[in-house]
Design an enzyme around this catalytic site. Structure first.
Site, PDB file in Angstrom:
ATOM      1  CE1 TYR A 166      -2.637  -2.862   0.792  1.00 17.05           C
ATOM      2  CE2 TYR A 166      -3.372  -2.431   2.529  1.00 17.05           C
ATOM      3  CZ  TYR A 166      -3.403  -3.260   2.005  1.00 17.05           C
ATOM      4  OH  TYR A 166      -4.639  -4.417   1.964  1.00 17.05           O
ATOM      5  CE  LYS A 176      -3.748  -6.962   4.351  1.00 15.14           C
ATOM      6  NZ  LYS A 176      -3.685  -5.311   4.428  1.00 15.14           N
TER       7      LYS A 176
END
Length: 293
Positions: free
Chosen positions: A49, A74
């Site tokens: 992200y 993640k």
């Protein structure tokens, strides 16, 4: 305070979290700080992200002590492999400004390079054993690939984060998770991803069934969908950058859906995936370099 769920290793995690997928870095810190002010205590981000640094800044701005905030991130597929994933932890922890991450997931299964996926998960097991993470898990793992992972590793994932919303509830995936004691965590929990496709007539937010249930409780369709997740035992991570929506999405602990209402929402499943099929996520198509901390 939000309701919590207990993971399969005994760690407690808030059932309702705040997501920052597609939140621009320049607005992430303010959004995270506002979410924590409202009462969220779980923040979900990811290396891919490109806003982990700003998530860390938002947490610091909140003034909350580190143990009060449950941080989840993640590992992206470009950093799979045992040594690469150990280094990816250092990159994420460095950007977040923390020594320990509460929940660390593999973002996609990458069936075409499954040996690297297994190596990456074994690195998560090492990080768990060393106390650098409190719980480990996976994201977007379908039952077949999850079974293969379990055969080659020793720690059962605590969480499998997958697309779940009223129009795509993946009952077989949820059942496979439950069979192993894995918590299903819903991304795009309100089906916002379906409205990105341009067919607003099929938006969960305009669905008459959900609308009727919302009217009966004096709540919004979004609040009803989040309540549906919580009552069915899932964790959900809605996202927004608007303060009024951030607050509204957290206001779901003062009403209860009936069994019939839950069943009505379950009945809306179309079986149509909104996000990419995990089978198609390959390094060739989705590879991206994750910068150093």
């Amino acid at each position: 305070m939000s309701m919590t769920v207990t993971l399969n290793n005994g760690v407690e995690m808030p059932a309702l979290g705040f997501g920052v997928f597609q939140t621009p870095p320049e607005t992430t810190a303010a959004s995270v700080a506002e979410a924590l002010r409202v009462g969220y205590r779980l923040i979900d981000t990811a290396a891919s992200y490109f806003n982990e640094r700003e998530v860390g800044e938002g947490i610091r701005r909140s003034g909350l002590d580190r143990p009060e905030v449950f941080i989840e991130t993640k590992i992206w597929i470009s950093d799979y492999g045992y040594d690469e994933t150990l280094h990816a932890f250092d990159k994420s922890a460095g950007k977040l400004g923390v020594d320990q991450i509460d929940l660390l997931l593999l973002h996609q299964p990458v069936p075409t390079q499954f040996d690297k996926t297994v190596g990456a998960y074994k690195a998560l097991e090492t990080l768990l054993a060393d106390g650098r993470v409190r719980a480990i898990g996976v994201s977007n793992f379908m039952p077949g690939v999850l079974s293969k992972l379990l055969e080659e590793t020793s720690v059962v994932p605590a969480v499998n984060q997958v697309e779940v919303h009223p129009y795509f509830s993946q009952p077989a995936v949820q059942a496979a998770n439950a069979e192993q004691g894995i918590l299903t965590q819903a991304w795009s929990p309100m089906g916002g991803i379906t409205s990105y496709r341009g067919d607003s007539s099929r938006s969960t937010f305009n669905d008459p069934v959900i609308g009727e249930i919302a009217a009966a409780h004096g709540k919004t369709p979004a609040q009803v969908m989040l309540r549906w997740h919580l009552q069915e035992g899932r964790c959900a991570i809605p996202k927004s950058v608007r303060p009024e929506r951030i607050a509204s999405n957290f206001d779901v602990f003062d009403f209860e859906l009936t069994t019939a209402q839950l069943a009505a929402i379950d009945g809306l499943d179309t079986g149509v995936r909104g996000g990419p099929d995990p089978e198609t996520v390959t390094p060739e198509a989705f590879g991206r370099d994750i910068p150093e901390a």
